[in-house]
Scaffold this motif. Structure first.
Motif, short mmCIF file in Angstrom:
data_model
loop_
_atom_site.label_atom_id
_atom_site.label_comp_id
_atom_site.label_asym_id
_atom_site.label_seq_id
_atom_site.Cartn_x
_atom_site.Cartn_y
_atom_site.Cartn_z
N ALA A 176 39.83 72.53 69.23
CA ALA A 176 38.44 73.06 69.48
C ALA A 176 37.63 72.51 70.69
O ALA A 176 36.80 73.02 71.48
CB ALA A 176 37.83 72.84 68.01
N LEU A 177 37.81 70.84 70.76
CA LEU A 177 37.08 70.29 71.80
C LEU A 177 37.51 70.88 73.14
O LEU A 177 36.74 71.13 74.09
CB LEU A 177 37.29 68.80 71.51
CG LEU A 177 36.80 68.03 70.41
CD1 LEU A 177 37.04 66.65 70.47
CD2 LEU A 177 35.02 68.24 70.52
N LEU A 178 38.98 70.96 73.35
CA LEU A 178 39.33 71.50 74.61
C LEU A 178 38.76 73.05 74.90
O LEU A 178 38.56 73.23 76.15
CB LEU A 178 40.84 71.45 74.76
CG LEU A 178 41.30 70.03 74.61
CD1 LEU A 178 42.96 70.32 74.44
CD2 LEU A 178 41.28 69.30 76.11
N TYR A 179 38.77 73.68 73.86
CA TYR A 179 38.43 75.19 74.15
C TYR A 179 36.74 75.03 74.58
O TYR A 179 36.21 75.79 75.35
CB TYR A 179 38.43 75.91 72.90
CG TYR A 179 37.81 77.32 73.12
CD1 TYR A 179 38.46 78.07 73.81
CD2 TYR A 179 36.85 77.79 72.11
CE1 TYR A 179 37.90 79.44 73.74
CE2 TYR A 179 36.21 78.95 72.11
CZ TYR A 179 36.75 79.82 73.02
OH TYR A 179 36.35 81.12 73.16
N PHE A 180 36.09 74.21 73.88
CA PHE A 180 34.58 74.16 74.06
C PHE A 180 34.42 73.63 75.54
O PHE A 180 33.39 74.25 76.16
CB PHE A 180 33.91 72.99 73.23
CG PHE A 180 32.45 72.51 73.37
CD1 PHE A 180 31.59 73.35 72.85
CD2 PHE A 180 32.16 71.69 74.13
CE1 PHE A 180 30.23 73.38 73.17
CE2 PHE A 180 30.57 71.40 74.39
CZ PHE A 180 29.66 71.99 73.85
N VAL A 190 42.99 75.30 80.36
CA VAL A 190 42.49 73.92 79.88
C VAL A 190 42.91 73.14 81.01
O VAL A 190 41.89 72.26 81.42
CB VAL A 190 43.34 73.32 78.51
CG1 VAL A 190 43.09 71.88 78.39
CG2 VAL A 190 42.96 74.30 77.53
N GLY A 191 43.91 73.21 81.76
CA GLY A 191 44.10 72.27 82.78
C GLY A 191 43.43 72.49 83.99
O GLY A 191 42.80 71.68 84.79
N ARG A 192 42.51 73.79 84.08
CA ARG A 192 41.96 74.19 85.31
C ARG A 192 40.75 73.55 85.20
O ARG A 192 40.11 73.09 86.34
CB ARG A 192 41.82 75.62 85.33
CG ARG A 192 41.27 76.23 86.66
CD ARG A 192 41.53 77.66 86.63
NE ARG A 192 42.73 78.23 86.38
CZ ARG A 192 43.25 78.91 85.62
NH1 ARG A 192 42.65 79.53 84.61
NH2 ARG A 192 44.73 79.30 85.66
N VAL A 193 40.19 72.83 84.13
CA VAL A 193 38.99 72.15 84.02
C VAL A 193 38.93 70.81 84.88
O VAL A 193 38.18 70.26 85.42
CB VAL A 193 38.33 72.02 82.66
CG1 VAL A 193 37.36 70.82 82.52
CG2 VAL A 193 38.01 72.99 81.89
N GLY A 202 34.19 64.12 78.92
CA GLY A 202 34.39 63.19 78.01
C GLY A 202 35.04 63.86 76.75
O GLY A 202 36.08 63.37 76.16
N LEU A 203 34.40 64.97 76.34
CA LEU A 203 34.84 65.71 75.24
C LEU A 203 36.18 66.21 75.69
O LEU A 203 37.29 66.51 74.68
CB LEU A 203 33.98 66.87 75.09
CG LEU A 203 32.67 66.62 74.24
CD1 LEU A 203 31.55 67.96 74.13
CD2 LEU A 203 32.74 65.99 73.13
N TRP A 204 36.64 66.63 76.79
CA TRP A 204 37.87 67.06 77.17
C TRP A 204 38.99 66.03 76.91
O TRP A 204 39.81 66.30 76.52
CB TRP A 204 37.78 67.70 78.70
CG TRP A 204 39.17 68.10 79.27
CD1 TRP A 204 39.51 69.77 79.20
CD2 TRP A 204 40.49 67.74 79.33
NE1 TRP A 204 40.61 69.92 79.60
CE2 TRP A 204 41.33 68.79 79.87
CE3 TRP A 204 40.85 66.44 79.60
CZ2 TRP A 204 42.55 68.70 80.24
CZ3 TRP A 204 42.04 66.46 80.18
CH2 TRP A 204 42.99 67.27 80.30
N LEU A 205 38.48 65.05 77.43
CA LEU A 205 39.34 63.73 77.26
C LEU A 205 39.71 63.30 75.73
O LEU A 205 40.67 62.95 75.25
CB LEU A 205 38.82 62.57 77.95
CG LEU A 205 39.78 61.47 78.24
CD1 LEU A 205 40.87 61.88 79.23
CD2 LEU A 205 38.92 60.17 78.86
N GLY A 206 38.68 63.35 75.08
CA GLY A 206 38.81 63.28 73.58
C GLY A 206 39.42 64.17 72.89
O GLY A 206 40.41 64.07 71.94
#
Length: 495
Positions: A176-180, A190-193, A202-206
């Motif tokens: 959910a955090l990665l999608y956000f 997801v990796g393109r970010v 930070g949220l991606w990392l979390g």
């Protein structure tokens, strides 16, 4: 979907259809040998579709799945390991079940679990990732508790259920955090970010850390390993072998694709986290294995250490990492099937032969079983002329090429430690047989029982592969190099 999509998906579709056929046959004729043979043939027929599917690869089938040579290689490994487990299960189930109890669903659950594993190997999207993992996990939970009248399998099933729920929770929250942050549920999206942002959100990392925790729980990496020894000991031994090989192999295939697609190792914080997991798994697994007097628990802690070795190879990054990890997964599956295969064959209707004392003097009573176990343990220890040595050599070479010196030293040091507990069990095999007076009161002397031709053939094949890969690994390595090239090219060619 086009015809080429269906051809690429043929292994997954084939196994799904054959699982339904097995279920229908079960409704008409409940016969142990018939269902076991049908399950084995289902895996064999699915295995035969892999060359046909390879003619349409690489191919993205919707956004959910990528069927390439890498996925097909792991599908072949999972199907082959499942066939060995089915071969070893038949006699084991005959010993532990009476005919009226019904053992036929066991094979159907094995097919369904393998179906989930095949989906995982081709997953490129969080939906297929989660669905494949759940199909595998729910089937495994039922298989672990299949000996439902015994206390230990039920206890192990409950523990596995709880750990699966925990892993799913971490995975869903992390996804959910990665999608956000990315607005995408595909691994590449997801990796393109990370490519577009100057600093990692930070949220991606979390989110990535939470997904990694979910995967670490499934792989049993330290410090998320607590369930491994209890489930390995409590589950029926063929299912223990299945968890150690098919289940972990599928999750490792997924982790390698996921980490490669999102280029996780280019982020320093994540690379340090992977390194921490590698070291803690190697040290925890090997140190705790030193104190074990139970063979299944020893192999459980040994598996934790081996996946720490795999993470060292994974950290090397690039094509060398993909090749070393895949080769190590193949040889780990082979030598683990060999070790657990001996435990399965040596078990009797009284229970599993899992204590060290059960193996005292085995060489003098059943020399070929002792030789098979010795070969598997020497390979797990990484002794030359065995497949395990070549696997560790490639892992160390990948680490050296990437300059991971302290991780390589940790791998070598832990491999030396592991020699002690493997050799301790080997020495037990060649010790004098216990005198009748030393056998505990109420316990009968272990009497030799026929292993069955399917088990003999399976273990003979496993032993041949261990020795062949130990002296002539070149063809398999070339095949792996060709298969994983697409996995790496996908990242290199990303716009």
């Amino acid at each position: 979907m086009t015809l080429q999509d269906f051809i690429a998906l043929s292994p997954i579709l084939d196994l799904g259809a054959l699982s339904i056929v097995t279920m229908l046959v079960l409704a008409v004729r409940r016969h142990h040998a018939t269902i076991a043979l049908l399950s084995f043939l289902s895996c064999l027929l699915t295995l035969a579709t892999l060359p046909w599917a390879a003619t349409s690869t690489p191919r993205s089938v919707t956004a959910l799945l990528i069927v390439d040579k890498y996925a097909l290689l792991y599908m072949g490994l999972l199907l082959s390991a499942t066939m060995v487990v089915i071969s070893l299960s038949y006699r084991y189930l005959k010993l532990h079940f009476i005919e009226q109890e019904g053992v036929e669903e066991y094979y159907l659950l094995l097919l369904l679990a393998t179906f989930g594993g095949l989906v995982l190997t081709a997953s490129a999207h969080f939906v297929s990732f989660f669905l494949g993992l759940e199909v595998l996990g729910v089937s495994l939970c039922s298989l672990i508790g299949y000996l439902r009248t015994r206390r230990h399998p039920l206890e192990a099933a409950v523990k596995y259920l709880l750990i699966s729920i925990s892993a799913s929770t971490f995975l869903l929250f992390g996804m959910a955090l990665l999608y956000f942050e990315s607005g995408s549920m595909t691994f590449r999206g997801v990796g393109r970010v990370v490519e577009m942002a100057q600093t990692v959100p930070g949220l991606w990392l979390g989110g990535f850390v939470l997904v990694l925790v979910g995967i670490a729980l499934k792989l049993g990496l330290a410090p998320f390993h607590m369930w491994i020894p209890d489930v390995y000991q409590g589950a029926p031994t063929p299912i223990t072998a299945y968890i150690a090989t098919v289940s972990k192999g599928a999750v490792m295939a997924l982790l390698l694709r996921f980490a490669t697609d999102v280029e996780a190792l280019k982020i320093d914080a994540l690379a340090h986290l992977f390194a921490l997991l590698a070291v803690s798994s190697m040290v925890t697994g090997n140190v705790l294995a030193l104190f074990q007097q139970n063979v299944k628990r020893l192999l459980a802690y040994s598996s934790i250490a081996h996946f720490g070795y795999l993470l060292v190879a994974l950290l090397a990054g690039g094509s060398a990492a993909a090749e070393a990890v895949t080769f190590y997964v193949v040889v780990y599956c082979v030598m683990t099937l060999g070790a657990f295969g001996v435990v399965i064959v040596y078990s009797s209707e009284r229970g599993d032969a899992e204590r060290f004392e059960d193996y005292r003097g085995l060489f003098w009573a059943r020399p070929w079983l002792a030789a098979m176990l010795t070969l598997s343990l020497l390979s797990l220890a990484g002794i030359p002329v065995t497949a395990g040595f070549i696997g560790k050599f490639y892992a160390i070479a990948a680490g050296v090429d990437a300059g991971l010196w302290w991780l390589v030293l940790a791998l070598i040091g832990n491999s030396v430690i592991s020699l002690y507990y493997y050799l301790r069990l080997i020495v037990t095999l060649f010790a004098d047989e216990p005198a009748p007076a030393t056998i505990p009161q109420g316990q009968a002397v272990q009497s030799p029982q026929a292993a069955g031709w399917t088990a003999v053939f399976s273990l003979g094949l496993v032993a041949s592969i261990i020795l062949l890969l130990g002296v002539y690994p070149g063809p398999l390595m070339e095949f792996i190099r060709d298969s994983v090239s697409n996995l790496v090219m996908v990242v290199v060619q990303r716009p």
